[in-house]
Design a protein around this motif. Structure first.
Motif, short mmCIF file in Angstrom:
data_model
loop_
_atom_site.label_atom_id
_atom_site.label_comp_id
_atom_site.label_asym_id
_atom_site.label_seq_id
_atom_site.Cartn_x
_atom_site.Cartn_y
_atom_site.Cartn_z
N THR A 1 0.82 -1.21 0.00
CA THR A 1 0.00 0.00 0.00
C THR A 1 0.86 1.26 0.00
OG1 THR A 1 -0.19 -0.14 2.42
CG2 THR A 1 -1.98 -1.10 1.10
N ALA A 2 2.16 1.11 -0.25
CA ALA A 2 3.06 2.27 -0.39
C ALA A 2 4.20 1.88 -1.33
CB ALA A 2 3.61 2.71 0.96
N GLU A 3 4.53 2.77 -2.23
CA GLU A 3 5.57 2.50 -3.23
C GLU A 3 6.93 2.27 -2.60
OE1 GLU A 3 7.09 1.82 -6.96
OE2 GLU A 3 4.98 2.30 -6.57
N VAL A 4 7.18 2.88 -1.45
CA VAL A 4 8.48 2.79 -0.81
C VAL A 4 8.86 1.35 -0.48
CG1 VAL A 4 7.57 3.09 1.55
CG2 VAL A 4 9.92 3.79 1.03
N HIS A 5 7.86 0.46 -0.32
CA HIS A 5 8.16 -0.91 0.05
C HIS A 5 8.74 -1.73 -1.11
CE1 HIS A 5 6.42 -0.20 3.85
NE2 HIS A 5 5.16 -0.19 3.45
N VAL A 6 8.56 -1.30 -2.33
CA VAL A 6 9.05 -2.07 -3.47
C VAL A 6 10.57 -2.23 -3.38
CG1 VAL A 6 9.33 -2.12 -5.98
CG2 VAL A 6 7.14 -1.41 -4.98
N ALA A 7 11.28 -1.14 -3.18
CA ALA A 7 12.75 -1.20 -3.11
C ALA A 7 13.21 -1.99 -1.89
CB ALA A 7 13.33 0.21 -3.07
N THR A 8 12.51 -1.83 -0.76
CA THR A 8 12.89 -2.53 0.46
C THR A 8 12.84 -4.04 0.26
OG1 THR A 8 12.08 -0.76 1.87
CG2 THR A 8 12.25 -2.95 2.87
N PHE A 9 11.74 -4.53 -0.29
CA PHE A 9 11.58 -5.98 -0.42
C PHE A 9 12.39 -6.53 -1.60
CE2 PHE A 9 8.25 -5.10 2.54
CZ PHE A 9 8.24 -6.22 3.34
N ASP A 10 12.56 -5.76 -2.66
CA ASP A 10 13.46 -6.20 -3.72
C ASP A 10 14.87 -6.39 -3.20
OD1 ASP A 10 11.94 -6.66 -5.97
OD2 ASP A 10 12.26 -4.68 -6.85
N HIS A 11 15.34 -5.44 -2.40
CA HIS A 11 16.70 -5.55 -1.85
C HIS A 11 16.83 -6.78 -0.95
CE1 HIS A 11 20.55 -4.48 -0.09
NE2 HIS A 11 20.01 -4.62 1.10
N LEU A 12 15.83 -7.00 -0.08
CA LEU A 12 15.89 -8.15 0.82
C LEU A 12 15.93 -9.46 0.04
CD1 LEU A 12 13.44 -7.30 3.73
CD2 LEU A 12 15.85 -7.93 3.96
N VAL A 13 15.05 -9.58 -0.95
CA VAL A 13 14.98 -10.82 -1.72
C VAL A 13 16.27 -11.04 -2.51
CG1 VAL A 13 13.82 -12.00 -3.62
CG2 VAL A 13 12.47 -10.86 -1.85
N HIS A 14 16.69 -10.03 -3.24
CA HIS A 14 17.81 -10.23 -4.15
C HIS A 14 19.15 -10.34 -3.44
CE1 HIS A 14 14.95 -8.23 -7.24
NE2 HIS A 14 14.79 -9.54 -7.20
N SER A 15 19.25 -9.79 -2.22
CA SER A 15 20.50 -9.93 -1.47
C SER A 15 20.56 -11.25 -0.71
CB SER A 15 20.66 -8.76 -0.48
OG SER A 15 19.60 -8.75 0.47
N ARG A 16 19.42 -11.77 -0.26
CA ARG A 16 19.40 -12.99 0.53
C ARG A 16 19.09 -14.23 -0.31
NH1 ARG A 16 18.69 -12.00 6.19
NH2 ARG A 16 18.80 -9.77 6.63
N LEU A 17 18.26 -14.05 -1.34
CA LEU A 17 17.80 -15.18 -2.16
C LEU A 17 17.92 -14.80 -3.63
CD1 LEU A 17 14.57 -15.78 -0.06
CD2 LEU A 17 16.61 -17.23 -0.01
N PRO A 18 19.14 -14.70 -4.14
CA PRO A 18 19.33 -14.17 -5.49
C PRO A 18 18.68 -14.98 -6.59
CG PRO A 18 21.38 -15.09 -4.59
CD PRO A 18 20.42 -15.02 -3.47
N GLY A 19 18.31 -16.22 -6.31
CA GLY A 19 17.65 -17.03 -7.33
C GLY A 19 16.15 -16.84 -7.38
N LEU A 20 15.62 -15.96 -6.53
CA LEU A 20 14.17 -15.77 -6.45
C LEU A 20 13.77 -14.50 -7.19
CD1 LEU A 20 11.73 -17.15 -4.98
CD2 LEU A 20 12.07 -15.50 -3.14
N GLY A 21 12.73 -14.59 -8.02
CA GLY A 21 12.22 -13.43 -8.72
C GLY A 21 11.17 -12.70 -7.90
N THR A 22 10.87 -11.46 -8.26
CA THR A 22 9.86 -10.67 -7.56
C THR A 22 8.94 -9.98 -8.56
OG1 THR A 22 11.32 -8.73 -7.46
CG2 THR A 22 11.32 -10.21 -5.56
N VAL A 23 7.67 -9.86 -8.15
CA VAL A 23 6.71 -9.00 -8.85
C VAL A 23 5.94 -8.23 -7.79
CG1 VAL A 23 6.47 -10.38 -10.94
CG2 VAL A 23 5.01 -10.88 -8.98
N HIS A 24 5.49 -7.04 -8.13
CA HIS A 24 4.87 -6.16 -7.14
C HIS A 24 3.56 -5.57 -7.65
CE1 HIS A 24 8.63 -5.96 -4.73
NE2 HIS A 24 9.21 -6.04 -5.92
#
Length: 232
Positions: A9-32
């Protein structure tokens, strides 16, 4: 590649969760998917008022490739779990017993009830408090644990967030946690946007729990448990 979808419900979360996923689980894709109006309407008319829109976003995220979905808004997270339930996703050549939709704060609530009987919930929005209380009580009942939950709305915090002053926002949350520290065995930062305060409270002496990091670990567990196999 497995993919996790996020409903925000806020655009600011996109970067936060992309960073978490791609830094910890680089093989996992994301959509928002982002719709700030969901929170506005939920605050005005109650979380159930946005159930139809939430379900629409869930189906759209699955259509965009999401195998599991995390709703990052604590106010409407319970609605997301309830309306979506567990869906089965069928793809050409591969079957996934996934489609699980979970609220971002559920893994945090599970950690909280293991941390001690006195749980202090901090929120920037009053509308977040009751859904968080209900979630913690649900997790405590599942565990057979009795908890005492204190709930506090952090003064001026949401005003800082709305104007984009995240430093003032996280500092306000941290100051309130310090002021109420003796009341709790664990502090729950009820909204995902509060995660930045966790590092400011590293010396508090009790667990300070925020939802994003724990939610991503939970997502990894779900994907590891639920992917059924390769194509025939």
């Amino acid at each position: 590649m497995a993919t996790i979808g996020f409903l925000h419900t806020a655009e600011v979360h996109v970067a936060t969760f992309d960073h978490l996923v791609h830094s910890r689980l680089p093989g996992l894709g994301t959509v928002h998917a982002v719709e700030d109006g969901l929170l506005v309407r939920a605050r005005a008319d109650g979380p159930d008022s946005v159930a139809t829109e939430v379900l629409r976003h869930v189906h759209a995220l699955h259509g965009a490739g999401a195998d599991i979905i995390c709703c990052t808004c604590s106010t409407i997270g319970g609605v997301a779990e309830r309306v979506a339930g567990h869906l089965t996703v069928l793809r050409v050549g591969t079957v996934f017993r996934v489609g699980t939709v979970f609220r971002v704060d559920r893994p945090m609530a599970r950690c909280a009830v293991r941390s001690g009987p006195r749980i202090l919930v901090l929120a920037a929005l009053e509308s977040t408090l009751e859904p968080t209380r209900a979630l913690i009580e649900e997790e405590a009942a599942t565990r057979g644990t009795i908890v005492r939950i204190g709930m506090v709305t952090v003064p001026d915090a949401w005003r800082h967030f709305e104007r984009g002053d995240l430093a003032a926002y996280t500092e306000a949350v941290a100051a309130t946690a310090r002021a109420r520290r003796d009341e709790a065995d664990a502090v729950v930062l009820a909204q995902a946007s509060m995660a930045g305060s966790e590092s400011l409270l590293a010396d508090l002496g009790i667990p300070v729990l925020s939802s994003p990091r724990l939610a991503i670990a939970h997502a990894a567990d779900l994907l590891g448990e639920n992917l059924l196999g390769e194509s025939d």
